[in-house]
Scaffold this motif. Structure first.
Motif, short mmCIF file in Angstrom:
data_model
loop_
_atom_site.label_atom_id
_atom_site.label_comp_id
_atom_site.label_asym_id
_atom_site.label_seq_id
_atom_site.Cartn_x
_atom_site.Cartn_y
_atom_site.Cartn_z
N LEU A 33 5.48 1.23 -1.73
CA LEU A 33 5.42 2.44 -2.33
C LEU A 33 5.21 2.37 -3.97
N GLN A 34 5.88 1.23 -4.45
CA GLN A 34 5.88 1.15 -5.73
C GLN A 34 4.55 0.76 -6.51
N PHE A 35 3.66 0.42 -5.47
CA PHE A 35 2.15 0.09 -5.93
C PHE A 35 1.31 1.35 -5.55
N PRO A 36 0.20 1.62 -6.32
CA PRO A 36 -0.56 2.57 -6.30
C PRO A 36 -1.17 2.52 -4.82
N SER A 37 -1.57 1.40 -4.21
CA SER A 37 -2.30 1.38 -3.07
C SER A 37 -1.50 0.99 -1.78
N GLY A 38 -0.14 1.24 -1.97
CA GLY A 38 0.90 0.75 -0.93
C GLY A 38 1.12 1.93 0.24
N GLY A 39 1.69 1.51 1.38
CA GLY A 39 2.10 2.28 2.27
C GLY A 39 2.51 1.87 3.37
N GLY A 40 3.38 2.60 4.45
CA GLY A 40 3.74 2.00 5.78
C GLY A 40 5.01 2.48 6.10
N ARG A 41 5.57 1.79 7.13
CA ARG A 41 6.93 2.17 7.39
C ARG A 41 7.93 1.13 7.04
N ALA A 42 9.33 1.57 7.34
CA ALA A 42 10.51 0.86 6.85
C ALA A 42 10.53 -0.65 7.31
N GLY A 43 9.84 -0.79 8.27
CA GLY A 43 9.99 -2.27 8.83
C GLY A 43 8.75 -3.04 8.48
N ALA A 44 7.68 -2.26 8.28
CA ALA A 44 6.33 -2.79 8.20
C ALA A 44 5.39 -1.93 7.30
N ALA A 45 4.83 -2.69 6.17
CA ALA A 45 4.05 -1.89 5.17
C ALA A 45 3.09 -2.75 4.85
N GLY A 46 2.18 -2.19 3.67
CA GLY A 46 1.30 -2.96 3.10
C GLY A 46 0.81 -2.48 2.06
N ILE A 47 0.04 -3.32 1.07
CA ILE A 47 -0.47 -2.94 -0.17
C ILE A 47 -1.97 -3.27 -0.14
N ASN A 48 -2.86 -2.36 -0.28
CA ASN A 48 -4.56 -2.29 0.18
C ASN A 48 -4.84 -3.46 -0.88
N HIS A 49 -4.48 -3.11 -2.25
CA HIS A 49 -5.01 -3.84 -3.26
C HIS A 49 -3.96 -4.20 -4.54
N LEU A 50 -3.46 -5.45 -4.52
CA LEU A 50 -2.57 -6.04 -5.65
C LEU A 50 -3.34 -6.74 -6.56
N PRO A 51 -3.73 -6.32 -7.87
CA PRO A 51 -4.37 -7.11 -8.91
C PRO A 51 -3.59 -8.26 -9.12
N GLU A 52 -4.63 -9.25 -9.23
CA GLU A 52 -3.93 -10.74 -9.65
C GLU A 52 -2.78 -10.79 -10.66
N SER A 53 -2.97 -9.95 -11.93
CA SER A 53 -2.06 -9.68 -12.85
C SER A 53 -0.72 -9.45 -12.39
N ASP A 54 -0.42 -8.44 -11.24
CA ASP A 54 0.78 -7.94 -10.80
C ASP A 54 1.47 -8.98 -9.78
N ARG A 55 0.77 -10.05 -9.37
CA ARG A 55 1.50 -11.18 -8.84
C ARG A 55 3.13 -11.40 -8.90
N ASP A 56 3.47 -11.57 -10.27
CA ASP A 56 4.81 -11.65 -10.55
C ASP A 56 5.50 -10.71 -10.42
N LEU A 57 5.08 -9.54 -10.84
CA LEU A 57 5.87 -8.28 -10.66
C LEU A 57 6.03 -7.98 -9.30
N PHE A 58 5.12 -8.30 -8.50
CA PHE A 58 5.37 -8.08 -6.91
C PHE A 58 6.62 -8.99 -6.36
N ILE A 59 6.50 -10.15 -6.96
CA ILE A 59 7.48 -11.01 -6.43
C ILE A 59 8.68 -10.62 -6.82
N SER A 60 8.83 -10.01 -8.14
CA SER A 60 10.41 -9.83 -8.76
C SER A 60 10.83 -8.44 -7.67
#
Ligand SMILES: [Mn+2]
Length: 298
Positions: free
Chosen positions: A261-288
């Motif tokens: 949910l910290q990303f605009p296209s994210g959603g899901g449940r506590a155990g399993a979730a997803g992000i529909n589109h993560l821009p290439e430039s957000d890859r390192d941000l995602f990992i941190s």
């Protein structure tokens, strides 16, 4: 067990509003419904009962309110230790136990399947497990063209066999699905580990039919293999960026939706979730953020 002239209606894994595909003018028919929730098909069920159709329903999803009708025979049980095939097996008094075991393996109830298979030889158990897992795999895809064979075609092919061991050995359609599954597994095993830490692992792989068909099963499998770790799978899209699939550690099922949910296209449940589109430039941000979200106690 009760052969009948029948029309078959079926769908991919997530196509579950199937009862609405029965023509509404149907009257006086016998309808058997398997493995779809009564709750999501409630309106179609009401209409078919009003049309004087007999409905027999076997399912293990949340059912919602069950209508009171002499025309409805419901075999519903949402407890996690059953699947639809085990409910049918219960109804049949175990008369087609081998097929039920295969199907239980397919619905990820391998412990129950192993219990029921006690007394069979190891190669027989393996054949039943292959049947269940392969046919389950054949339901996954984003669109119909992703499926190796349409499930109704699989049904007609399988129906010609009395014994599952014969089916496993002789069906060329089964062999085709089985070899495609192995190819897809090979493609997903080539996934590249782009991060590994104390809290989890992040993998990246290329978009394609293998990922569309197998990603859900693959994500569950790697989560089971390292139950103390969180898992992220980044599918590299041809159009740029990633689609992300997240699994919290099975031993601590929390944090996945909070991260997504910290990303605009994210959603899901506590155990399993997803992000529909993560821009290439957000890859390192995602990992941190991944490290933060799953750092114990999450
Ligand atoms: Mn099921």
């Amino acid at each position: 067990m009760e052969p009948k002239q029948a029309a078959i209606i079926t769908g991919m894994k997530r196509e579950v509003e199937l009862l609405g595909q029965v023509p509404p003018e149907t009257h006086g028919a016998e309808i058997t419904v398997l493995d779809i929730s009564m709750a999501v098909n409630a309106a179609a069920l009401r209409a078919l009962l009003e049309g004087g159709n007999r409905v027999r329903w076997f399912d293990h999803h949340e059912a919602g309110r069950v209508p009171k009708s002499g025309l409805l025979e419901a075999h519903l049980d949402a407890s996690p230790s059953v699947c639809t095939s085990l409910l049918v097996d219960r109804h049949l008094g175990g008369r087609e136990r081998l097929w039920a075991i295969a199907a239980a393996f397919g619905d990820n109830l391998s412990e129950r399947a192993q219990e029921l298979a006690a007394g069979l030889a190891a190669p027989e158990i393996e054949a039943l497990q292959e049947i269940g897992e392969t046919l389950n795999y054949n339901a996954y895809g984003e669109e119909r063209a992703d499926l190796c064979a349409w499930p109704a075609e699989v049904y007609h092919d399988l129906h010609a066999y009395t014994a599952p061991f014969d089916y496993r050995k002789r069906s060329t359609l089964f062999a085709r699905i089985f070899s495609q599954k192995q190819k897809d597994e090979g493609a997903l095993r080539a996934a590249q580990e782009i991060y590994r830490g104390a809290e989890g692992v992040v993998l990246a792989l290329d978009e394609g039919a293998a990922a569309r068909r197998l990603l859900g099963i693959f994500a569950n499998e790697i989560a089971r293999r390292e139950p103390a770790l969180a898992h992220g799978v980044l599918v590299r899209l041809k159009s740029g960026g990633f689609r992300v699939s997240l699994r919290a550690p099975l031993e601590r099922p929390c944090g996945a939706s909070r991260l997504a949910l910290q990303f605009p296209s994210g959603g899901g449940r506590a155990g399993a979730a997803g992000i529909n589109h993560l821009p290439e430039s957000d890859r390192d941000l995602f990992i941190s953020k991944f490290k933060e979200a799953f750092a114990p106690p999450c």
